[in-house]
Design a protein around this motif. Structure first.
Motif, short mmCIF file in Angstrom:
data_model
loop_
_atom_site.label_atom_id
_atom_site.label_comp_id
_atom_site.label_asym_id
_atom_site.label_seq_id
_atom_site.Cartn_x
_atom_site.Cartn_y
_atom_site.Cartn_z
N THR A 184 0.78 -1.06 0.02
CA THR A 184 -0.07 0.21 0.04
C THR A 184 0.79 1.09 -0.03
OG1 THR A 184 -0.10 0.15 2.29
CG2 THR A 184 -1.70 -1.39 1.18
N VAL A 185 0.30 2.32 -0.25
CA VAL A 185 1.03 3.71 -0.45
C VAL A 185 1.68 3.86 1.17
CG1 VAL A 185 0.81 6.26 -0.38
CG2 VAL A 185 -0.32 4.89 -1.96
N LYS A 186 0.84 3.38 2.17
CA LYS A 186 1.22 3.74 3.48
C LYS A 186 2.70 2.89 3.71
CE LYS A 186 -0.21 3.42 8.31
NZ LYS A 186 -0.80 3.03 9.44
N GLU A 187 2.60 1.64 3.34
CA GLU A 187 3.78 0.61 3.53
C GLU A 187 4.88 1.01 2.82
OE1 GLU A 187 1.53 -3.68 4.20
OE2 GLU A 187 1.33 -2.75 2.13
N ILE A 188 4.57 1.51 1.60
CA ILE A 188 6.00 2.30 0.84
C ILE A 188 6.23 3.44 1.52
CG2 ILE A 188 6.57 3.38 -1.31
CD1 ILE A 188 4.19 1.89 -2.86
N ILE A 189 5.72 4.09 2.07
CA ILE A 189 6.28 5.22 2.81
C ILE A 189 7.16 4.94 3.98
CG2 ILE A 189 5.60 7.27 4.56
CD1 ILE A 189 3.26 7.73 2.76
N GLU A 190 6.63 3.75 4.78
CA GLU A 190 7.37 3.28 6.10
C GLU A 190 8.38 2.51 5.46
OE1 GLU A 190 4.39 0.53 7.48
OE2 GLU A 190 3.20 2.15 8.48
N GLN A 191 8.74 1.83 4.42
CA GLN A 191 10.06 1.28 3.91
C GLN A 191 10.94 2.16 3.05
OE1 GLN A 191 9.18 -2.42 1.86
NE2 GLN A 191 7.65 -3.08 3.56
N THR A 197 3.38 12.36 -2.31
CA THR A 197 4.73 12.16 -2.95
C THR A 197 4.72 10.95 -3.62
OG1 THR A 197 5.67 13.51 -1.39
CG2 THR A 197 7.03 12.30 -2.80
N VAL A 198 4.44 9.77 -3.09
CA VAL A 198 4.36 8.45 -3.64
C VAL A 198 3.62 8.28 -4.78
CG1 VAL A 198 3.75 6.05 -3.14
CG2 VAL A 198 5.09 7.33 -1.23
N LYS A 199 2.05 8.91 -4.39
CA LYS A 199 1.28 8.77 -5.58
C LYS A 199 1.80 9.40 -6.93
CE LYS A 199 -2.82 8.18 -2.43
NZ LYS A 199 -3.96 9.05 -1.98
N SER A 200 2.24 10.46 -6.78
CA SER A 200 2.67 11.39 -7.82
C SER A 200 4.09 10.91 -8.50
CB SER A 200 2.92 12.87 -7.59
OG SER A 200 3.93 13.01 -6.57
N HIS A 201 4.89 10.11 -7.72
CA HIS A 201 6.02 9.47 -8.42
C HIS A 201 5.45 8.21 -9.09
CE1 HIS A 201 10.25 8.39 -8.94
NE2 HIS A 201 10.09 7.43 -8.34
N LYS A 202 4.73 7.39 -8.41
CA LYS A 202 4.16 6.33 -8.95
C LYS A 202 3.23 6.73 -10.48
CE LYS A 202 0.39 4.34 -7.69
NZ LYS A 202 -0.36 4.33 -8.92
#
Length: 179
Positions: free
Chosen positions: A145-152, A160-165
């Motif tokens: 998930t986006v949250k898991e990506i932020i954590e890792q 930021t994650v969503k726009s980069h993806k």
């Protein structure tokens, strides 16, 4: 929504075991056929289906669910799809015979024949920069998930994650369409 669908939902919400049995029998074969494309064996798919039906039933009996735009089948299959992904993740498998190791940097292909689209995707994915490959692998291959990506990672927030993806996915699509 169809009256019959609404009736089944009401019966499920009222803890009607016959409605549960009807739903189970009605969609079982279709779900098994749908699940076979994920390279799981029939016994695993039956387990996943049973878990999905139970989860759906619990959601209805706890009054969590009020389907207005989707059908019962769509709702059940979406639960099942997530459970299939969880099962594949546990086994470190991915759809289409692609195996992702723990470091997920090495993609190993089983002895399968890739479709034209899969071959193009594989080819042009390698043309992306390292950060784009990394974010797309985390999101699509590892199903984080986006949250898991932020954590890792070192991303500061969900936007930021969503726009980069999104930029990376658009770049990949442009690469594929240009050739």
């Amino acid at each position: 929504m169809e009256k019959q669908q609404l009736d089944v939902q009401i019966r499920l919400r009222n803890d009607d075991k016959t409605a549960l049995e009807e739903v189970y029998l009605l969609y079982k074969d279709a779900f098994i056929n749908y699940g076979l494309r994920f390279n799981l064996d029939r016994e695993d798919l039956i387990d996943v289906y049973q878990d999905s039906v139970i989860a759906m039933y619990q959601n209805f009996t706890r009054k969590k669910v009020q389907l207005e735009k989707s059908t019962l089948k769509t709702y059940l299959f979406s639960i099942g799809k997530h459970k299939i992904y969880d099962r594949l993740k546990e086994r470190k498998l991915l759809v289409g015979g692609i195996l992702i190791e723990d470091d997920y940097e090495e993609i190993v292909l089983d002895e399968i024949t890739l479709t034209k689209e899969q071959t193009q995707l594989r080819k042009y994915f390698g043309h992306l920069g390292e950060s784009c490959q990394h974010i797309l692998k985390l999101f699509y291959y590892r199903s984080l998930t986006v949250k898991e990506i932020i954590e890792q990672t070192n991303y500061k927030d969900a936007n930021t994650v969503k726009s980069h993806k999104s930029r990376c996915l658009k770049k990949l699509i442009a690469l594929i369409k240009s050739n």
